[in-house]
Scaffold this motif. Structure first.
Motif, PDB file in Angstrom:
ATOM      1  N   SER A  93       0.915   4.090  -3.018  1.00  0.00           N
ATOM      2  CA  SER A  93       0.673   5.506  -2.741  1.00  0.00           C
ATOM      3  C   SER A  93       1.842   6.369  -3.179  1.00  0.00           C
ATOM      4  O   SER A  93       1.647   7.465  -3.735  1.00  0.00           O
ATOM      5  N   GLU A 106       0.828  -1.208   0.000  1.00  0.00           N
ATOM      6  CA  GLU A 106       0.000   0.000   0.000  1.00  0.00           C
ATOM      7  C   GLU A 106       0.862   1.258   0.000  1.00  0.00           C
ATOM      8  O   GLU A 106       0.541   2.245  -0.666  1.00  0.00           O
ATOM      9  N   GLY A 156       2.296   5.723  -7.273  1.00  0.00           N
ATOM     10  CA  GLY A 156       1.119   5.941  -8.105  1.00  0.00           C
ATOM     11  C   GLY A 156       0.872   4.815  -9.081  1.00  0.00           C
ATOM     12  O   GLY A 156       0.247   5.008 -10.126  1.00  0.00           O
TER      13      GLY A 156
END
Length: 251
Positions: free
Chosen positions: A171, A167, A174
């Motif tokens: 983030s 995760e 992208g």
């Protein structure tokens, strides 16, 4: 193109991170460098003054000393001097991540017996000594299958610390990646519930029994994974509450 640099402790960490990033398709969004520095102290020295910018993203990944993702990430940040870049950790150590996808782990197991051992292994973050377990299965330090692709969705569903790392990368870079729950591959409902509990700080009180006993997330995660009476009671109650809540929302 964006440059992503991941600082890790050793060569085995480097292999695992490359396997994950390749399976996620991160190489299509960024140039990747995974640098083994030889321990937490050297990583702390290297990242002390680093900052992310539009062209360069930095991440540190170390082995954890705590059982939950929330606890271990906070401890890891302190161990590395509270840097400005993102810090992640593998619970309890990165060798456990190999077994987050059993088929990936079995790709280079040294024998049929070794593959059967992998099938019987507990959830990755409950393996007591992952490095020794990996040595028993592979017979050498060459732990990571070089020609197999890890099922990232399955691995993330079975290892909260691995999911947190993924995760964070999604983030930061992208990359176009969304989790899909591979329910057909999860061996047991207990695995799912135990894994979800391990995403919480292990001292968080998550349940009060009819007798008034307060149970923490860490203790309950172990109880559920082991199939104890307490764990089964909680899992059953949780599923009943979820069933009734969903039914009410469907009216």
């Amino acid at each position: 193109m964006l440059q992503l640099t991941v600082f890790v402790e050793g060569p085995s960490d480097q292999d695992m991170v490359y396997a994950l990033l390749e399976a996620m398709g991160v190489h299509q969004k960024a140039r990747i460098a995974v640098l083994p520095l030889g321990g937490k102290r050297k990583i702390a020295d290297r990242i002390r003054d680093l900052r992310n910018d539009d062209l360069n993203k930095f991440v540190a990944l170390i082995d954890a000393d705590e059982a939950s993702v929330a606890d271990s990430r906070e401890l890891a940040r302190r161990q590395l001097g509270s840097p400005q870049i993102d810090v992640f950790c593998a619970v309890p150590m990165i060798e456990a991540w190999i077994f987050a996808d059993p088929e990936f782990a079995k790709a280079t197991a040294r024998s049929l017996h070794a593959r059967e051992i992998i099938d019987r292994a507990p959830l990755p973050e409950m393996i007591p000594y992952p490095k020794q377990f990996a040595l028993n299965v592979y017979g050498s330090s060459r732990f990571y299958p070089r020609e197999a692709t890890i099922d990232v969705n399955l691995a993330a569903a079975r290892s909260p610390s691995l999911r947190a790392f993924i995760e964070g990368i999604v983030s930061l870079v992208g990359v176009d990646f969304s989790f899909k729950v591979p329910t057909s591959k999860l061996s047991d409902t207990r695995d799912v519930i135990s894994t979800l509990l391990r995403e919480l700080p292990q001292t968080t009180i998550v349940w009060k029994t009819m007798a008034g006993e307060k149970i923490t997330a860490g203790d309950l995660a172990v109880a559920i994974a082991e199939g104890s009476a307490l764990g089964n009671q909680y899992a059953t109650q949780l599923l009943r509450v979820a069933r009734d809540l969903i039914a009410r929302q469907s009216d």
